[in-house]
Scaffold this motif. Structure first.
Motif, PDB file in Angstrom:
ATOM      1  N   LEU A   1     -73.329  43.977 -94.707  1.00 41.45           N
ATOM      2  CA  LEU A   1     -74.013  44.388 -93.470  1.00 41.45           C
ATOM      3  C   LEU A   1     -75.472  43.923 -93.413  1.00 41.45           C
ATOM      4  N   ALA A   2     -75.857  43.030 -94.327  1.00 40.02           N
ATOM      5  CA  ALA A   2     -77.210  42.464 -94.263  1.00 40.02           C
ATOM      6  C   ALA A   2     -77.307  41.540 -93.042  1.00 40.02           C
ATOM      7  N   ILE A   3     -78.434  41.620 -92.340  1.00 36.83           N
ATOM      8  CA  ILE A   3     -78.658  40.800 -91.150  1.00 36.83           C
ATOM      9  C   ILE A   3     -79.662  39.701 -91.481  1.00 36.83           C
ATOM     10  N   PHE A   4     -79.257  38.448 -91.265  1.00 34.54           N
ATOM     11  CA  PHE A   4     -80.128  37.295 -91.492  1.00 34.54           C
ATOM     12  C   PHE A   4     -80.550  36.736 -90.133  1.00 34.54           C
ATOM     13  N   THR A   5     -81.849  36.653 -89.935  1.00 34.79           N
ATOM     14  CA  THR A   5     -82.404  36.201 -88.654  1.00 34.79           C
ATOM     15  C   THR A   5     -83.257  34.960 -88.862  1.00 34.79           C
ATOM     16  N   CYS A   6     -83.044  33.963 -88.000  1.00 39.22           N
ATOM     17  CA  CYS A   6     -83.873  32.758 -88.010  1.00 39.22           C
ATOM     18  C   CYS A   6     -84.641  32.708 -86.694  1.00 39.22           C
ATOM     19  N   GLN A   7     -85.925  32.359 -86.772  1.00 44.80           N
ATOM     20  CA  GLN A   7     -86.749  32.310 -85.568  1.00 44.80           C
ATOM     21  C   GLN A   7     -87.824  31.240 -85.694  1.00 44.80           C
ATOM     22  N   LEU A   8     -88.378  30.846 -84.532  1.00 43.08           N
ATOM     23  CA  LEU A   8     -89.531  29.952 -84.533  1.00 43.08           C
ATOM     24  C   LEU A   8     -90.763  30.743 -84.956  1.00 43.08           C
ATOM     25  N   LYS A   9     -91.557  30.173 -85.835  1.00 42.04           N
ATOM     26  CA  LYS A   9     -92.735  30.881 -86.324  1.00 42.04           C
ATOM     27  C   LYS A   9     -93.724  31.173 -85.204  1.00 42.04           C
ATOM     28  N   ASN A  10     -93.881  30.214 -84.294  1.00 41.05           N
ATOM     29  CA  ASN A  10     -94.870  30.383 -83.226  1.00 41.05           C
ATOM     30  C   ASN A  10     -94.284  31.021 -81.973  1.00 41.05           C
ATOM     31  N   ASP A  11     -93.009  31.414 -82.031  1.00 46.80           N
ATOM     32  CA  ASP A  11     -92.393  32.070 -80.866  1.00 46.80           C
ATOM     33  C   ASP A  11     -91.217  32.914 -81.366  1.00 46.80           C
ATOM     34  N   ALA A  12     -91.522  34.158 -81.737  1.00 45.53           N
ATOM     35  CA  ALA A  12     -90.510  35.028 -82.329  1.00 45.53           C
ATOM     36  C   ALA A  12     -89.384  35.371 -81.365  1.00 45.53           C
ATOM     37  N   SER A  13     -89.609  35.168 -80.067  1.00 46.86           N
ATOM     38  CA  SER A  13     -88.555  35.464 -79.098  1.00 46.86           C
ATOM     39  C   SER A  13     -87.418  34.455 -79.197  1.00 46.86           C
ATOM     40  N   MET A  14     -87.703  33.282 -79.786  1.00 39.15           N
ATOM     41  CA  MET A  14     -86.673  32.272 -79.978  1.00 39.15           C
ATOM     42  C   MET A  14     -86.031  32.508 -81.342  1.00 39.15           C
ATOM     43  N   ASN A  15     -84.943  33.257 -81.364  1.00 40.97           N
ATOM     44  CA  ASN A  15     -84.326  33.621 -82.634  1.00 40.97           C
ATOM     45  C   ASN A  15     -82.823  33.759 -82.497  1.00 40.97           C
ATOM     46  N   ASN A  16     -82.177  33.846 -83.626  1.00 42.98           N
ATOM     47  CA  ASN A  16     -80.740  34.076 -83.670  1.00 42.98           C
ATOM     48  C   ASN A  16     -80.433  34.820 -84.961  1.00 42.98           C
ATOM     49  N   SER A  17     -79.413  35.673 -84.937  1.00 44.01           N
ATOM     50  CA  SER A  17     -79.085  36.490 -86.110  1.00 44.01           C
ATOM     51  C   SER A  17     -77.606  36.432 -86.423  1.00 44.01           C
ATOM     52  N   ILE A  18     -77.308  36.711 -87.694  1.00 41.20           N
ATOM     53  CA  ILE A  18     -75.918  36.770 -88.141  1.00 41.20           C
ATOM     54  C   ILE A  18     -75.817  37.859 -89.212  1.00 41.20           C
ATOM     55  N   LYS A  19     -74.681  38.544 -89.240  1.00 42.05           N
ATOM     56  CA  LYS A  19     -74.497  39.669 -90.172  1.00 42.05           C
ATOM     57  C   LYS A  19     -73.346  39.365 -91.129  1.00 42.05           C
ATOM     58  N   LEU A  20     -73.520  39.763 -92.391  1.00 41.08           N
ATOM     59  CA  LEU A  20     -72.484  39.550 -93.398  1.00 41.08           C
ATOM     60  C   LEU A  20     -71.551  40.760 -93.486  1.00 41.08           C
ATOM     61  N   ASP A  21     -70.271  40.475 -93.515  1.00 43.40           N
ATOM     62  CA  ASP A  21     -69.241  41.490 -93.752  1.00 43.40           C
ATOM     63  C   ASP A  21     -68.625  41.167 -95.110  1.00 43.40           C
TER      64      ASP A  21
END
Length: 250
Positions: free
Chosen positions: A93-113
């Motif tokens: 259930l850990a959530i890994f999120t990737c985002q632009l450093k200069n624009d945190a609104s540009m992001n995507n996440s994925i969760k491990l099962d």
């Protein structure tokens, strides 16, 4: 009509310039989830839509459950990879999120099962005094969850008799035997976990009931001895003259 066409073109133009962050994974994700097992490896690759344009360099950041992941400098620009190896129970259930450093609104996440079995194995030997309260505990935390049963000498325990009490919070299951009796409760107890994924796992407790030991009342005994010694000392002091005279005559 011309106005509608212009608006459509304007919207398409704006959308084409939006910086989209996407996550590719191995094994492949099902929506926003990746199903895996302990000891396996998961690779995540974060990409943004300008990665093919060398004139646009955007630094990427990875977060695990909100905590920043330390990345090498060459693994930050436009394309960034993250390797979870080996996968552990703590990654479930850990959530890994990737985002632009200069624009945190540009992001995507994925969760491990993460699938993992309960930690059950071996035999534990227990020596307990008769009429004492005994608790047998098993660690049954698993994904997917397991169903648990208790047996004594290979037979399913009847939990309706009042001789036993059980609890299960999904992490630990416990069998309590209040005021244990040798002729009723002594034997081999088995905590048995049933899983559609991992089959049947168990842990055994060899319970031996011993005679109750009468505990020596140490505190009151010491207090009594102190009183006796003090009384003797006082008596000797009070009669020291008589003792001296007795010694002289002897």
């Amino acid at each position: 009509m011309k106005v509608l066409v212009c608006l459509t073109l304007l919207i398409l133009c704006c959308v084409s310039h939006v910086k989209v962050v996407t996550i590719q994974s191995c094994p492949m994700a099902a929506g926003s989830f990746i199903q895996t097992k302990v000891e396996e490896t998961v690779t995540l690759t974060c990409v943004n839509d300008v990665s093919m344009d060398p004139s646009n360099q955007h630094e990427l950041q990875w977060y695990r459950n909100g905590a920043l992941v330390d990345l090498k400098e060459e693994n930050r620009l436009n394309r960034s990879s993250l390797c979870i190896q080996p996968v552990s129970r703590e990654d479930n259930l850990a959530i890994f999120t990737c985002q632009l450093k200069n624009d945190a609104s540009m992001n995507n996440s994925i969760k491990l099962d993460v699938q993992f079995p309960p930690d059950l194995n071996g035999t534990e030997e227990m020596f307990v005094e008769e009429t004492s309260n005994v608790a047998l505990s098993c660690h049954v935390h698993a994904n997917p969850p397991v169903t648990v049963s208790w047996k004594r000498d290979g037979e399913l325990l009847d939990l309706t008799t009042g001789s036993y009490k059980t609890t299960n919070n999904g992490i630990t299951t416990q069998l309590t035997i209040p005021k244990i009796k040798r002729d009723v409760h002594q034997g081999l107890y088995t905590c048995e976990a049933h899983s559609d994924v991992y089959g049947i796992m168990n842990k055994t407790f060899k319970v031996t009931v011993e005679d109750k030991v009468l505990k020596f009342p140490l505190g009151p005994t010491i207090a009594g001895l102190v009183v006796v010694v003090c009384t003797i000392v006082i008596a000797i002091i009070s009669r020291r003259n008589q003792i001296k005279e007795c010694c002289k005559h002897n």
